[in-house]
Design an enzyme around this catalytic site. Structure first.
Site, mmCIF file in Angstrom:
data_model
loop_
_atom_site.group_PDB
_atom_site.id
_atom_site.type_symbol
_atom_site.label_atom_id
_atom_site.label_comp_id
_atom_site.label_asym_id
_atom_site.label_seq_id
_atom_site.Cartn_x
_atom_site.Cartn_y
_atom_site.Cartn_z
ATOM 1 N N LYS A 12 0.819 -1.210 0.000
ATOM 2 C CA LYS A 12 0.000 0.000 0.000
ATOM 3 C C LYS A 12 0.851 1.259 0.000
ATOM 4 O O LYS A 12 0.521 2.245 -0.676
ATOM 5 C CB LYS A 12 -0.944 -0.018 1.197
ATOM 6 C CG LYS A 12 -2.078 -1.025 1.068
ATOM 7 C CD LYS A 12 -3.042 -0.941 2.241
ATOM 8 C CE LYS A 12 -4.220 -1.894 2.036
ATOM 9 N NZ LYS A 12 -5.188 -1.861 3.157
ATOM 10 N N ASN A 71 5.212 -3.434 10.390
ATOM 11 C CA ASN A 71 4.191 -3.419 11.444
ATOM 12 C C ASN A 71 4.753 -2.707 12.667
ATOM 13 O O ASN A 71 5.735 -3.172 13.270
ATOM 14 C CB ASN A 71 3.792 -4.857 11.781
ATOM 15 C CG ASN A 71 2.673 -4.919 12.810
ATOM 16 O OD1 ASN A 71 2.182 -3.888 13.277
ATOM 17 N ND2 ASN A 71 2.270 -6.124 13.171
ATOM 18 N N CYS A 80 -6.717 6.240 28.276
ATOM 19 C CA CYS A 80 -7.486 6.782 29.407
ATOM 20 C C CYS A 80 -8.885 6.180 29.468
ATOM 21 O O CYS A 80 -9.416 5.933 30.550
ATOM 22 C CB CYS A 80 -7.586 8.303 29.290
ATOM 23 S SG CYS A 80 -6.085 9.186 29.750
ATOM 24 N N CYS A 94 -16.172 -10.474 7.392
ATOM 25 C CA CYS A 94 -15.378 -9.243 7.319
ATOM 26 C C CYS A 94 -16.253 -8.061 7.698
ATOM 27 O O CYS A 94 -17.479 -8.143 7.686
ATOM 28 C CB CYS A 94 -14.789 -9.046 5.919
ATOM 29 S SG CYS A 94 -16.029 -8.749 4.638
ATOM 30 N N CYS A 144 -4.726 6.686 34.621
ATOM 31 C CA CYS A 144 -4.441 6.034 33.342
ATOM 32 C C CYS A 144 -3.322 5.007 33.508
ATOM 33 O O CYS A 144 -2.369 5.212 34.278
ATOM 34 C CB CYS A 144 -4.048 7.081 32.297
ATOM 35 S SG CYS A 144 -3.707 6.405 30.658
#
Length: 403
Positions: A126, A149, A228, A249, A302
């Protein structure tokens, strides 16, 4: 015979070269389409050959102060799919200075229901296909691609270094990171990287049923980060792969993805060029055409330790001084009324002074004219009526003729 075979092999090799050429250029046949020359400086001249005239018109209309500053901006786009590819297309047409594209997927024919990619690019990565198309659209944009990745440990460090040093000026961070990924793991990786390096970023996404989307502007320490208030999949540590079944999908509509990408780029431009109001969160529901807006505050508990650090840094910043406007006093400006001036409401009944009352004037003044006093006795008008006359009409006519 051997000579004929050699000729056939040469023809086959030539045909193979012609077939491979579009793939090598991301589906762009360079022998049939030539990219325009680079333009060193944006111009506001209104001519058909100027690709920036309509963009520079934003200055003339007082929307943007200096549009050409966009050439000094670098934006990283993570995910070049349905939303990310259109986002890259729009920013390229807007003349962004530098685009850094991250994706490790390939173009498939199943992606043709979306925008941007074409069937002849199937099989290409891509980022490779996007770079070729974007360079043809606007050769002035610097495009950098990374085909890996970002969620792996090794690649995460590479991603961190790229967004930290990939700005227009060498060694400087990018101006903005745009998340256009379709999974929570990648979103969490982007969130962790931007919290660690204190970079502002936009998160975006489209629902699995393809009828809603959203964008969220995340400023570390100021607004809620992605960790958060994470979705259920992240909060419960559920493996996202277990939710996907073979042969199933997510739905995909180019309209919803185009609208979401438009919101994303519009707010990115407002942030980069400092005009308008940047939305902290903007949603879209296609079924009812509903556009919710809100601001999410950071979570003091958090799980991302860098988010906690950014919250403390934000709270320690000096607060902007708010200048309060002084209340307008309703008391009269001057306590004395030397000239005897009075204000009367428009709807107040008119009151004429009686003839016997003398008007009040200030000290040292006198009236130029004083009306004479009227007598209290009223004169009776005498109405004289002629006595009834018994003379006939014929006699009166005769008397008038003899006169």
């Amino acid at each position: 015979m051997s000579h004929a075979i050699d000729e056939l092999q040469a023809i086959i090799a030539e045909l193979k070269t012609e077939l491979e050429e579009p793939k090598a250029t991301g589906g762009v046949a360079t022998n049939s389409r030539l990219a325009r020359d680079r333009i060193d400086r944006m111009s506001a001249e209104v001519v058909d050959s100027n690709p920036y005239s309509r963009l520079m018109a934003l200055q003339r209309m007082n929307i943007v102060k200096d549009y050409e500053r966009i050439r000094d901006k670098a934006v990283a786009i993570v995910g070049v799919g349905g939303v990310g590819s259109v986002t890259a297309d729009m920013l390229t047409r807007c003349g962004i200075g530098k685009l850094i594209l991250f994706d490790y997927d390939k173009v498939e024919l199943a992606n043709m229901n979306r925008l941007f990619f074409t069937p002849d690019q199937a099989g290409l990565s891509k980022v490779e296909a996007a770079a070729a198309t974007l360079s043809f659209i606007n050769p002035d944009v610097e495009i950098e691609t990374h085909n890996y990745n970002i969620t792996t440990v090794e690649n995460f460090d590479r991603f961190l270094d790229t967004i930290s040093q990939g700005g227009r000026i060498a060694g400087q961070p990018v101006d903005l990171v745009l998340s256009c990924v379709d999974n929570f793991e990648a979103r969490m990786a982007i969130n962790a990287a931007c919290n660690e390096r204190n970079l502002n970023w936009f998160e975006s996404g489209v629902s699995e049923n393809a009828v809603s989307g959203h964008i969220q502007f995340i400023r570390p320490g100021d607004t809620a980060c992605f960790a958060c208030a994470p979705p259920l999949v992240v909060a419960e540590n559920i493996d996202e792969k277990t939710l996907k079944r073979e042969g199933v999908c997510a739905a995909s509509l180019p309209t919803t993805m185009g609208i979401t990408a438009g919101f994303l780029v519009q707010n990115a431009l407002k942030y980069l060029l400092n005009f308008g109001e940047v939305s902290d969160y903007l949603g879209y529901n296609a079924l009812s055409d509903f556009f919710p807006k809100m601001t999410l505050k950071p979570n003091p508990q958090c799980d991302d330790r860098n988010c906690i650090v950014r919250q403390k840094e934000f709270q320690a910043r000096p607060k902007p001084v708010v200048i309060e406007e002084k209340a307008v006093s309703e008391e009269p400006l001057h306590a004395t009324n030397e000239w005897g001036i009075e204000l009367v409401a428009e709807d107040a009944p008119e009151s004429n002074p009686t003839p016997t009352e003398a008007p009040v004037v200030g000290e040292g003044l006198r009236l130029a004219y004083e009306a004479p006093e009227r007598s209290s006795e009223t004169s009776e008008e005498t109405v004289t009526t002629a006595p009834a006359d018994e003379t006939s009409l014929e006699d009166l006519m005769a008397q008038m003729k003899s006169m």
